[in-house]
Enzyme design. Structure first.
Site, PDB file in Angstrom:
ATOM      1  N   ASP A  32       0.844  -1.205   0.000  1.00  0.00           N
ATOM      2  CA  ASP A  32       0.000   0.000   0.000  1.00  0.00           C
ATOM      3  C   ASP A  32       0.880   1.256   0.000  1.00  0.00           C
ATOM      4  O   ASP A  32       1.820   1.351   0.798  1.00  0.00           O
ATOM      5  CB  ASP A  32      -0.892  -0.029   1.265  1.00  0.00           C
ATOM      6  CG  ASP A  32      -2.068   0.933   1.181  1.00  0.00           C
ATOM      7  OD1 ASP A  32      -1.902   2.044   0.652  1.00  0.00           O
ATOM      8  OD2 ASP A  32      -3.158   0.579   1.680  1.00  0.00           O
ATOM      9  N   HIS A  51      -0.472   4.519   0.023  1.00  0.00           N
ATOM     10  CA  HIS A  51      -1.178   5.707   0.531  1.00  0.00           C
ATOM     11  C   HIS A  51      -0.553   6.175   1.845  1.00  0.00           C
ATOM     12  O   HIS A  51      -0.510   5.415   2.809  1.00  0.00           O
ATOM     13  CB  HIS A  51      -2.657   5.386   0.749  1.00  0.00           C
ATOM     14  CG  HIS A  51      -3.363   5.010  -0.521  1.00  0.00           C
ATOM     15  ND1 HIS A  51      -3.428   3.716  -0.966  1.00  0.00           N
ATOM     16  CD2 HIS A  51      -4.003   5.767  -1.442  1.00  0.00           C
ATOM     17  CE1 HIS A  51      -4.099   3.690  -2.114  1.00  0.00           C
ATOM     18  NE2 HIS A  51      -4.458   4.916  -2.434  1.00  0.00           N
ATOM     19  N   SER A  60      -5.366  -4.194   2.253  1.00  0.00           N
ATOM     20  CA  SER A  60      -4.532  -3.855   3.411  1.00  0.00           C
ATOM     21  C   SER A  60      -5.163  -4.275   4.732  1.00  0.00           C
ATOM     22  O   SER A  60      -4.456  -4.541   5.705  1.00  0.00           O
ATOM     23  CB  SER A  60      -4.265  -2.350   3.442  1.00  0.00           C
ATOM     24  OG  SER A  60      -3.604  -1.963   2.266  1.00  0.00           O
TER      25      SER A  60
HETATM   26 CO1  B1M Z   1      -5.715   5.456  -4.165  1.00  0.00          CO
HETATM   27  N1  B1M Z   1      -7.304   4.425  -3.699  1.00  0.00           N
HETATM   28  N2  B1M Z   1      -5.056   4.037  -5.264  1.00  0.00           N
HETATM   29  N3  B1M Z   1      -4.276   6.691  -4.589  1.00  0.00           N
HETATM   30  N4  B1M Z   1      -6.703   6.822  -3.293  1.00  0.00           N
HETATM   31  C1  B1M Z   1      -8.215   4.982  -2.701  1.00  0.00           C
HETATM   32  C2  B1M Z   1      -7.853   4.487  -1.304  1.00  0.00           C
HETATM   33  C3  B1M Z   1      -9.614   4.433  -3.199  1.00  0.00           C
HETATM   34  C4  B1M Z   1     -10.664   4.260  -2.107  1.00  0.00           C
HETATM   35  C5  B1M Z   1     -10.118   5.352  -4.316  1.00  0.00           C
HETATM   36  C6  B1M Z   1     -11.463   4.960  -4.902  1.00  0.00           C
HETATM   37  O1  B1M Z   1     -11.564   4.007  -5.628  1.00  0.00           O
HETATM   38  N5  B1M Z   1     -12.501   5.691  -4.595  1.00  0.00           N
HETATM   39  C7  B1M Z   1      -9.192   3.061  -3.866  1.00  0.00           C
HETATM   40  C8  B1M Z   1      -9.186   1.838  -2.925  1.00  0.00           C
HETATM   41  C9  B1M Z   1     -10.228   0.817  -3.314  1.00  0.00           C
HETATM   42  C10 B1M Z   1     -10.199  -0.384  -2.437  1.00  0.00           C
HETATM   43  O2  B1M Z   1      -9.232  -0.944  -2.038  1.00  0.00           O
HETATM   44  N6  B1M Z   1     -11.405  -0.813  -2.147  1.00  0.00           N
HETATM   45  C11 B1M Z   1      -7.804   3.390  -4.361  1.00  0.00           C
HETATM   46  C12 B1M Z   1      -7.122   2.670  -5.378  1.00  0.00           C
HETATM   47  C13 B1M Z   1      -7.918   1.609  -6.090  1.00  0.00           C
HETATM   48  C14 B1M Z   1      -5.777   2.943  -5.750  1.00  0.00           C
HETATM   49  C15 B1M Z   1      -4.904   2.169  -6.762  1.00  0.00           C
HETATM   50  C16 B1M Z   1      -5.034   0.640  -6.719  1.00  0.00           C
HETATM   51  C17 B1M Z   1      -5.245   2.710  -8.150  1.00  0.00           C
HETATM   52  C18 B1M Z   1      -4.545   2.028  -9.296  1.00  0.00           C
HETATM   53  O3  B1M Z   1      -3.343   1.939  -9.342  1.00  0.00           O
HETATM   54  N7  B1M Z   1      -5.346   1.547 -10.215  1.00  0.00           N
HETATM   55  C19 B1M Z   1      -3.486   2.629  -6.367  1.00  0.00           C
HETATM   56  C20 B1M Z   1      -2.936   1.754  -5.246  1.00  0.00           C
HETATM   57  C21 B1M Z   1      -1.476   1.706  -5.193  1.00  0.00           C
HETATM   58  C22 B1M Z   1      -1.014   0.905  -3.966  1.00  0.00           C
HETATM   59  O4  B1M Z   1      -1.226   1.316  -2.847  1.00  0.00           O
HETATM   60  N8  B1M Z   1      -0.398  -0.222  -4.211  1.00  0.00           N
HETATM   61  C23 B1M Z   1      -3.795   3.992  -5.801  1.00  0.00           C
HETATM   62  C24 B1M Z   1      -2.893   5.061  -5.826  1.00  0.00           C
HETATM   63  C25 B1M Z   1      -3.166   6.326  -5.326  1.00  0.00           C
HETATM   64  C26 B1M Z   1      -2.249   7.551  -5.527  1.00  0.00           C
HETATM   65  C27 B1M Z   1      -0.765   7.188  -5.529  1.00  0.00           C
HETATM   66  C28 B1M Z   1      -2.595   8.209  -6.847  1.00  0.00           C
HETATM   67  C29 B1M Z   1      -2.721   8.481  -4.366  1.00  0.00           C
HETATM   68  C30 B1M Z   1      -1.928   8.302  -3.049  1.00  0.00           C
HETATM   69  C31 B1M Z   1      -0.817   9.284  -2.860  1.00  0.00           C
HETATM   70  C32 B1M Z   1      -0.235   9.208  -1.489  1.00  0.00           C
HETATM   71  O5  B1M Z   1      -0.847   8.855  -0.510  1.00  0.00           O
HETATM   72  N9  B1M Z   1       1.006   9.575  -1.421  1.00  0.00           N
HETATM   73  C33 B1M Z   1      -4.138   7.950  -4.108  1.00  0.00           C
HETATM   74  C34 B1M Z   1      -5.143   8.680  -3.419  1.00  0.00           C
HETATM   75  C35 B1M Z   1      -4.800  10.114  -3.073  1.00  0.00           C
HETATM   76  C36 B1M Z   1      -6.395   8.105  -3.049  1.00  0.00           C
HETATM   77  C37 B1M Z   1      -7.632   8.794  -2.409  1.00  0.00           C
HETATM   78  C38 B1M Z   1      -8.333   9.557  -3.526  1.00  0.00           C
HETATM   79  C39 B1M Z   1      -7.386   9.728  -1.235  1.00  0.00           C
HETATM   80  C40 B1M Z   1      -6.601   9.120  -0.082  1.00  0.00           C
HETATM   81  C41 B1M Z   1      -6.179  10.181   0.914  1.00  0.00           C
HETATM   82  O6  B1M Z   1      -5.047  10.611   0.926  1.00  0.00           O
HETATM   83  N10 B1M Z   1      -7.130  10.671   1.726  1.00  0.00           N
HETATM   84  C42 B1M Z   1      -8.441   7.524  -1.912  1.00  0.00           C
HETATM   85  C43 B1M Z   1      -9.925   7.747  -1.784  1.00  0.00           C
HETATM   86  C44 B1M Z   1     -10.430   7.556  -0.353  1.00  0.00           C
HETATM   87  O7  B1M Z   1      -9.715   7.361   0.574  1.00  0.00           O
HETATM   88  N11 B1M Z   1     -11.716   7.571  -0.233  1.00  0.00           N
HETATM   89  C45 B1M Z   1      -7.872   6.436  -2.730  1.00  0.00           C
HETATM   90  C46 B1M Z   1      -6.874  11.681   2.724  1.00  0.00           C
HETATM   91  C47 B1M Z   1      -6.265  11.023   3.980  1.00  0.00           C
HETATM   92  C48 B1M Z   1      -5.993  12.061   5.054  1.00  0.00           C
HETATM   93  O8  B1M Z   1      -7.192  10.095   4.476  1.00  0.00           O
HETATM   94  O9  B1M Z   1      -5.513   8.207   4.517  1.00  0.00           O
HETATM   95  O10 B1M Z   1      -7.978   7.783   4.985  1.00  0.00           O
HETATM   96  P1  B1M Z   1      -6.804   8.673   5.072  1.00  0.00           P
HETATM   97  O11 B1M Z   1      -6.487   8.971   6.595  1.00  0.00           O
HETATM   98  C49 B1M Z   1      -7.478   9.340   7.516  1.00  0.00           C
HETATM   99  C50 B1M Z   1      -8.053   8.179   8.319  1.00  0.00           C
HETATM  100  O12 B1M Z   1      -8.204   7.010   7.557  1.00  0.00           O
HETATM  101  C51 B1M Z   1      -7.138   8.058   9.481  1.00  0.00           C
HETATM  102  O13 B1M Z   1      -6.696   9.390   9.732  1.00  0.00           O
HETATM  103  C52 B1M Z   1      -6.807  10.187   8.554  1.00  0.00           C
HETATM  104  C53 B1M Z   1      -7.665  11.404   8.861  1.00  0.00           C
HETATM  105  O14 B1M Z   1      -7.353  12.038  10.024  1.00  0.00           O
HETATM  106  N12 B1M Z   1      -5.945   7.212   9.418  1.00  0.00           N
HETATM  107  C54 B1M Z   1      -5.324   6.792  10.559  1.00  0.00           C
HETATM  108  C55 B1M Z   1      -5.257   6.713   8.362  1.00  0.00           C
HETATM  109  N13 B1M Z   1      -4.234   5.981   8.784  1.00  0.00           N
HETATM  110  C56 B1M Z   1      -4.234   6.003  10.133  1.00  0.00           C
HETATM  111  C57 B1M Z   1      -3.405   5.397  11.065  1.00  0.00           C
HETATM  112  C58 B1M Z   1      -3.686   5.603  12.438  1.00  0.00           C
HETATM  113  C59 B1M Z   1      -4.750   6.407  12.836  1.00  0.00           C
HETATM  114  C60 B1M Z   1      -5.587   7.003  11.911  1.00  0.00           C
HETATM  115  O15 B1M Z   1      -2.956   5.078  13.422  1.00  0.00           O
HETATM  116  C61 B1M Z   1      -1.920   4.164  13.123  1.00  0.00           C
END
Ligand code: B1M
Length: 216
Positions: A99, A101, A152
Site C-alpha cells: 500500500d 497511501h 490492506s
Molecule cells: Co488510491 N485508492 N489508489 N491513490 N486513493 C483509494 C484508497 C480508493 C478508495 C479510491 C477509490 O476508488 N474511490 C481506492 C481503494 C479501493 C479499495 O481498495 N477498495 C484506491 C485505489 C484503487 C488505488 C490504486 C489501486 C489505483 C490504481 O493503481 N489503479 C493505487 C494503489 C497503489 C497501492 O497502494 N499499491 C492507488 C494510488 C493512489 C495515488 C498514488 C494516486 C494516491 C496516493 C498518494 C499518497 O498517498 N502519497 C491515491 C489517493 C490520493 C487516493 C484517495 C483519492 C485519497 C486518499 C487520501 O489521501 N485521503 C483515496 C480515496 C479515499 O480514501 N476515499 C484512494 C486523505 C487522507 C488524510 O485520508 O488516509 O484515509 P486517510 O487517513 C485518515 C483516516 O483514515 C485516518 O486518519 C486520517 C484522517 O485524520 N488514518 C489513521 C489513516 N491511517 C491512520 C493510522 C492511524 C490512525 C488514523 O494510526 C496508526
C-alpha cells in the site's frame, strides 16, 4: 472561488499548486493550520476520492491532488502548535505492505509529534518484519499501521498474527479508510489474541487519544 478556503479546496481537487502558498497564508489569518487541513484540504481529497471512485478522474490527476495536499501540509506544519517537554512515548508507524497511501499516516505522524510523542515513521509498503525490528530497536510503546486498500485490512490481520507469533505484546493502533471498527474489534482482536491491545482509530485525533490511553 471567492474565499481562500474555497480556493484551497479547488486547488486540491484540481491539483493546482500555483499560488498555493498565498492562499494558505490568507487562510491562516482566520483559521488554525490544523483546521485548514481537517476541514478545507480533507474536503478536497474527499471530492477527489469520489471522482476517482466513479471513474470521472484518472490516476495521474489523483496523484497531482495528492502532491498538492502534501505541499500544503508541509507548508502548514511549521506553523502548528507544538507541545514541548519530555517524550511521552514512542510509536513505530507505517503504511502496510503493498500500500502506497501515506497522506493519512503522515497526518498521524504530525499530530503525534506535535503532542510530544516520538514517531518512528518507516514509510510505505512496509513488511511487518521491519515494524517488529524497529519496535525492538527503538523500544517502542506501540505500533501504528495505516492502509487504505481493502487488501490492506487483510494484511493488517496477518501482521497482527505475526507480531503475536513473535511474542510481542505491544498495543497496535490501526487506521485507514477501508477499515471498520467492527472488523478491528472482532477479526483483528481475535487474530492478536489479546483484548484491548488492538484498537481502531477513525482519524488522526482518535489515534492521538488512543496513544494517550495505551501509553501511560
Ligand atoms: Co488510491 N485508492 N489508489 N491513490 N486513493 C483509494 C484508497 C480508493 C478508495 C479510491 C477509490 O476508488 N474511490 C481506492 C481503494 C479501493 C479499495 O481498495 N477498495 C484506491 C485505489 C484503487 C488505488 C490504486 C489501486 C489505483 C490504481 O493503481 N489503479 C493505487 C494503489 C497503489 C497501492 O497502494 N499499491 C492507488 C494510488 C493512489 C495515488 C498514488 C494516486 C494516491 C496516493 C498518494 C499518497 O498517498 N502519497 C491515491 C489517493 C490520493 C487516493 C484517495 C483519492 C485519497 C486518499 C487520501 O489521501 N485521503 C483515496 C480515496 C479515499 O480514501 N476515499 C484512494 C486523505 C487522507 C488524510 O485520508 O488516509 O484515509 P486517510 O487517513 C485518515 C483516516 O483514515 C485516518 O486518519 C486520517 C484522517 O485524520 N488514518 C489513521 C489513516 N491511517 C491512520 C493510522 C492511524 C490512525 C488514523 O494510526 C496508526
Amino acid at each position: 472561488a471567492e474565499t481562500a478556503p474555497e480556493r484551497l479546496k479547488d486547488r486540491i481537487v484540481d491539483g493546482d499548486r500555483k499560488g498555493l502558498e498565498a492562499d494558505l497564508e490568507e487562510a491562516m489569518q482566520t483559521m488554525a493550520p490544523l483546521d485548514i487541513i481537517n476541514t478545507v484540504l480533507l474536503d478536497g481529497m474527499k471530492v477527489v476520492g469520489e471522482l476517482f471512485g466513479s471513474g470521472k478522474m484518472q490516476l495521474p490527476f489523483v496523484l497531482q491532488s495528492a502532491e498538492t495536499m502534501k505541499t500544503a501540509v508541509a507548508y502548514l506544519e511549521p506553523h502548528m502548535e507544538r507541545k514541548e517537554g519530555q517524550a511521552r512515548g514512542i510509536i513505530v508507524l507505517a503504511t502496510v505492505k503493498g500500500d502506497v497511501h501515506d497522506i493519512g499516516k503522515n497526518l498521524v505522524d504530525i499530530i503525534l509529534t506535535n503532542n510530544g510523542y516520538r514517531v518512528i515513521n518507516l514509510g510505505i509498503k512496509i513488511p511487518v518484519a521491519d515494524m517488529i525490528e524497529a519496535a525492538r530497536i527503538h523500544k517502542a510503546d506501540a505500533i501504528g499501521m495505516s492502509g487504505l486498500l481493502v487488501k490492506s485490512t487483510v494484511i493488517m490481520r496477518e501482521n497482527l498474527q505475526e507480531i503475536a507469533r513473535q511474542d510481542m505484546d505491544l498495543p497496535v493502533i490501526l487506521g485507514g479508510a477501508a477499515l471498520t471498527r467492527n472488523y478491528v474489534e472482532e477479526d483483528c482482536v481475535a487474530a492478536y489474541g489479546t483484548t484491548g491491545r488492538v484498537v481502531y482509530a477513525r482519524d488522526a485525533f482518535d489515534g492521538l487519544s488512543l496513544m494517550d490511553h495505551v501509553v501511560q
